[in-house]
Design a protein around this motif. Structure first.
Motif, mmCIF file in Angstrom:
data_model
loop_
_atom_site.group_PDB
_atom_site.id
_atom_site.type_symbol
_atom_site.label_atom_id
_atom_site.label_comp_id
_atom_site.label_asym_id
_atom_site.label_seq_id
_atom_site.Cartn_x
_atom_site.Cartn_y
_atom_site.Cartn_z
ATOM 1 N N ILE A 1 -3.048 5.340 -1.866
ATOM 2 C CA ILE A 1 -3.924 6.343 -1.256
ATOM 3 C C ILE A 1 -3.303 7.709 -1.500
ATOM 4 O O ILE A 1 -2.115 7.916 -1.243
ATOM 5 C CB ILE A 1 -4.058 6.100 0.258
ATOM 6 C CG1 ILE A 1 -4.680 4.727 0.537
ATOM 7 C CG2 ILE A 1 -4.869 7.216 0.918
ATOM 8 C CD1 ILE A 1 -4.578 4.309 1.994
ATOM 9 N N VAL A 2 -4.133 8.607 -1.986
ATOM 10 C CA VAL A 2 -3.716 10.008 -2.102
ATOM 11 C C VAL A 2 -4.594 10.814 -1.145
ATOM 12 O O VAL A 2 -5.799 10.958 -1.368
ATOM 13 C CB VAL A 2 -3.850 10.531 -3.547
ATOM 14 C CG1 VAL A 2 -3.365 11.984 -3.620
ATOM 15 C CG2 VAL A 2 -3.072 9.651 -4.523
ATOM 16 N N ASP A 3 -3.998 11.311 -0.069
ATOM 17 C CA ASP A 3 -4.755 12.088 0.914
ATOM 18 C C ASP A 3 -4.996 13.492 0.397
ATOM 19 O O ASP A 3 -4.113 14.095 -0.244
ATOM 20 C CB ASP A 3 -3.970 12.186 2.223
ATOM 21 C CG ASP A 3 -3.959 10.871 2.971
ATOM 22 O OD1 ASP A 3 -5.049 10.393 3.333
ATOM 23 O OD2 ASP A 3 -2.862 10.323 3.179
ATOM 24 N N ALA B 1 -3.460 6.642 -10.097
ATOM 25 C CA ALA B 1 -3.351 7.939 -9.418
ATOM 26 C C ALA B 1 -2.529 8.942 -10.222
ATOM 27 O O ALA B 1 -2.421 10.106 -9.825
ATOM 28 C CB ALA B 1 -2.719 7.757 -8.043
ATOM 29 N N ALA B 2 -1.953 8.509 -11.331
ATOM 30 C CA ALA B 2 -1.072 9.382 -12.112
ATOM 31 C C ALA B 2 -1.771 9.880 -13.365
ATOM 32 O O ALA B 2 -2.644 9.213 -13.924
ATOM 33 C CB ALA B 2 0.194 8.620 -12.508
ATOM 34 N N GLU B 3 -1.364 11.046 -13.798
ATOM 35 C CA GLU B 3 -1.765 11.573 -15.105
ATOM 36 C C GLU B 3 -0.477 11.679 -15.905
ATOM 37 O O GLU B 3 0.359 12.564 -15.656
ATOM 38 C CB GLU B 3 -2.454 12.925 -14.929
ATOM 39 C CG GLU B 3 -3.741 12.792 -14.130
ATOM 40 C CD GLU B 3 -4.224 14.106 -13.558
ATOM 41 O OE1 GLU B 3 -5.288 14.597 -14.015
ATOM 42 O OE2 GLU B 3 -3.553 14.654 -12.661
ATOM 43 N N ILE B 4 -0.331 10.779 -16.860
ATOM 44 C CA ILE B 4 0.971 10.600 -17.498
ATOM 45 C C ILE B 4 0.766 9.834 -18.806
ATOM 46 O O ILE B 4 -0.254 9.139 -18.962
ATOM 47 C CB ILE B 4 1.900 9.817 -16.529
ATOM 48 C CG1 ILE B 4 3.373 9.983 -16.878
ATOM 49 C CG2 ILE B 4 1.489 8.361 -16.436
ATOM 50 C CD1 ILE B 4 4.288 9.517 -15.739
ATOM 51 N N ALA B 5 1.688 9.951 -19.735
ATOM 52 C CA ALA B 5 1.553 9.228 -20.999
ATOM 53 C C ALA B 5 1.860 7.746 -20.788
ATOM 54 O O ALA B 5 3.002 7.393 -20.442
ATOM 55 C CB ALA B 5 2.505 9.810 -22.040
ATOM 56 N N VAL C 1 0.858 -1.186 0.000
ATOM 57 C CA VAL C 1 0.000 0.000 0.000
ATOM 58 C C VAL C 1 0.895 1.236 0.000
ATOM 59 O O VAL C 1 1.772 1.385 0.855
ATOM 60 C CB VAL C 1 -0.923 0.022 1.237
ATOM 61 C CG1 VAL C 1 -1.763 1.302 1.246
ATOM 62 C CG2 VAL C 1 -1.819 -1.218 1.259
ATOM 63 N N LEU C 2 0.688 2.095 -0.965
ATOM 64 C CA LEU C 2 1.455 3.334 -1.075
ATOM 65 C C LEU C 2 0.569 4.485 -0.603
ATOM 66 O O LEU C 2 -0.645 4.458 -0.791
ATOM 67 C CB LEU C 2 1.901 3.547 -2.529
ATOM 68 C CG LEU C 2 2.587 2.337 -3.191
ATOM 69 C CD1 LEU C 2 2.894 2.640 -4.657
ATOM 70 C CD2 LEU C 2 3.853 1.958 -2.442
ATOM 71 N N ARG C 3 1.188 5.484 0.015
ATOM 72 C CA ARG C 3 0.380 6.595 0.531
ATOM 73 C C ARG C 3 1.119 7.907 0.360
ATOM 74 O O ARG C 3 2.252 8.057 0.843
ATOM 75 C CB ARG C 3 0.037 6.372 2.001
ATOM 76 C CG ARG C 3 -0.964 7.401 2.526
ATOM 77 C CD ARG C 3 -1.576 6.963 3.838
ATOM 78 N NE ARG C 3 -2.726 7.782 4.162
ATOM 79 C CZ ARG C 3 -3.544 7.567 5.187
ATOM 80 N NH1 ARG C 3 -3.328 6.547 6.001
ATOM 81 N NH2 ARG C 3 -4.581 8.355 5.405
ATOM 82 N N VAL C 4 0.491 8.818 -0.317
ATOM 83 C CA VAL C 4 1.067 10.143 -0.533
ATOM 84 C C VAL C 4 -0.041 11.167 -0.289
ATOM 85 O O VAL C 4 -1.178 10.818 0.009
ATOM 86 C CB VAL C 4 1.639 10.275 -1.964
ATOM 87 C CG1 VAL C 4 2.675 9.200 -2.235
ATOM 88 C CG2 VAL C 4 0.526 10.215 -3.011
ATOM 89 N N THR C 5 0.320 12.440 -0.429
ATOM 90 C CA THR C 5 -0.653 13.513 -0.227
ATOM 91 C C THR C 5 -0.804 14.312 -1.511
ATOM 92 O O THR C 5 0.162 14.474 -2.273
ATOM 93 C CB THR C 5 -0.199 14.419 0.935
ATOM 94 O OG1 THR C 5 -0.107 13.627 2.126
ATOM 95 C CG2 THR C 5 -1.182 15.555 1.178
ATOM 96 N N ALA D 1 0.822 13.604 -7.766
ATOM 97 C CA ALA D 1 -0.481 13.036 -7.407
ATOM 98 C C ALA D 1 -1.457 14.195 -7.189
ATOM 99 O O ALA D 1 -1.588 14.716 -6.080
ATOM 100 C CB ALA D 1 -0.350 12.169 -6.158
ATOM 101 N N ARG D 2 -2.130 14.564 -8.240
ATOM 102 C CA ARG D 2 -2.939 15.793 -8.202
ATOM 103 C C ARG D 2 -4.291 15.594 -7.551
ATOM 104 O O ARG D 2 -4.855 16.519 -6.968
ATOM 105 C CB ARG D 2 -3.132 16.299 -9.649
ATOM 106 C CG ARG D 2 -3.812 17.637 -9.770
ATOM 107 C CD ARG D 2 -3.991 18.052 -11.225
ATOM 108 N NE ARG D 2 -4.843 17.142 -11.988
ATOM 109 C CZ ARG D 2 -6.172 17.227 -12.036
ATOM 110 N NH1 ARG D 2 -6.805 18.183 -11.392
ATOM 111 N NH2 ARG D 2 -6.876 16.364 -12.754
#
Ligand SMILES: [Cu+2]
Length: 344
Positions: free
Chosen positions: A182-184, A130-134, A103-107, A154-155
């Protein structure tokens, strides 16, 4: 309530156990000790006791929120055998030797500095929802011993899936290549006990050494042998998750599939709020069951109002019978710090 719940779960738990037994090679079945009759070997009606040693379940507690704005994350791809049900081992393709992956967690607004290394003998990749990327740049296939490094911001806050995107994707996901990130939200969420549940399916056939591997026909026929939370059938029914009466609970639920929608529900509770995909906009309030689509996530908040055992399930009950069931054990009074699971 507790008594009702306990009796209600006995057939499901026993059916999972019987199916596991029926699918074992006859040579293995002959060496087993016959099971004693239920309910004598059932604790509180919800979980068999006295079985042999098996690896501990994945800790369902969400990792703590980090204050760092830059996250250097690295995942290794490898092929390894993992337990997917009591006494059942599966020949899995994994992120960091576990299913689901870590489980990865960023803000929100943080930068993810990501490295993926392929230590397996075949091509794989990793797709972050969770990414916006090519995708053709970041999610390209890695050959054995190859690696890739890139960054993304992580927008958007939420509970997101990540998975291998190498074709055929259904095969790579069904073999275990998925996890949750998880993106808080930048402002955070209210304090709560937090758990992560990744739902998924296993489609299996028995190999000569009695372990399991993918059954492609079952996968295409949408006929899983197991539907699981955090990689193992009914594991949190066997090892209930201890919580306290009345404390706020938050569940990050990600459905990896690859095929079955989740109808997430906690028996004996009503969700105060559900954030679909984790979006802060327009949460559902006062709802009983919410669909988590394949490839999606949701964040569930509730409280348990009195002491007792509260199953959480996919209310698609064939899937609950195949293992998509766990248990909260709500207790009154103080609980030792850090304790979340009943230890046997
Ligand atoms: Cu793969």
């Amino acid at each position: 309530m507790c008594r009702h719940v306990a009796l209600w779960l006995v057939p499901a738990i026993l059916l999972v156990a019987c199916r596991e037994r029926a699918q074992q090679p006859s040579s293995q079945r002959q060496t087993e000790t016959p099971p004693t009759a239920a309910p004598a070997d059932v604790s509180h009606g919800e979980a068999p006791v006295g079985v042999g040693a098996e690896p501990a379940p994945i800790d369902p507690v969400a990792p703590a929120r980090s204050t760092s704005r830059l996250h250097r994350l690295r995942i290794n791809i490898s092929h390894t055998k993992v337990p997917i049900a009591a006494g059942v081992t599966y020949d899995a393709w994994t992120f960091d030797n576990r299913v689901p992956g870590p489980v990865l967690r960023v803000t929100q607004g943080d930068t993810v500095d990501f490295t993926l290394v392929n230590r397996s003998p075949m091509p794989h990749s990793l797709d972050f929802h969770a990414a916006e990327i090519a995708p053709n740049r970041a999610y390209r296939n890695l050959m054995p011993r190859d690696s890739i490094h890139y960054r993304f911001v992580a927008r958007v806050p939420g509970a997101f899936m990540y998975h291998c995107g190498t074709a055929p994707v259904a095969l790579h996901i069904a073999n275990g290549m998925y996890g949750a990130i998880i993106v808080d939200p930048r402002q955070g969420r209210p304090a709560a006990r937090e758990f992560v549940f990744v739902q998924s399916e296993f489609y299996t056939k028995v190999l000569g050494d009695s372990t399991r591997a993918i059954d492609w026909d079952k996968l295409l026929g949408l006929a899983p042998d197991y539907v699981v939370f955090n990689g193992r059938a009914a594991v949190y029914a066997k090892y209930p998750i201890r919580v306290q009466v009345g404390e706020p609970l938050r569940m990050y639920v990600v459905n990896a599939g690859p095929n079955r929608f989740s109808a997430f529900h906690v028996v004996g509770a009503i969700f105060d709020r559900v954030f679909q995909d984790g979006s802060l906009a327009h949460p559902l309030e006062g709802v009983q069951t919410v669909t988590v689509p394949v490839g999606g996530g949701a964040i569930f908040e509730t409280r348990l109002v009195e002491a007792g055992t509260y199953p959480f399930v996919s209310h698609a009950f064939a899937d609950a019978t195949k293992g998509a069931v766990g248990m909260f054990e709500a207790q009154s009074g103080a609980m030792p710090a850090g304790e979340t699971r009943r230890q046997r």
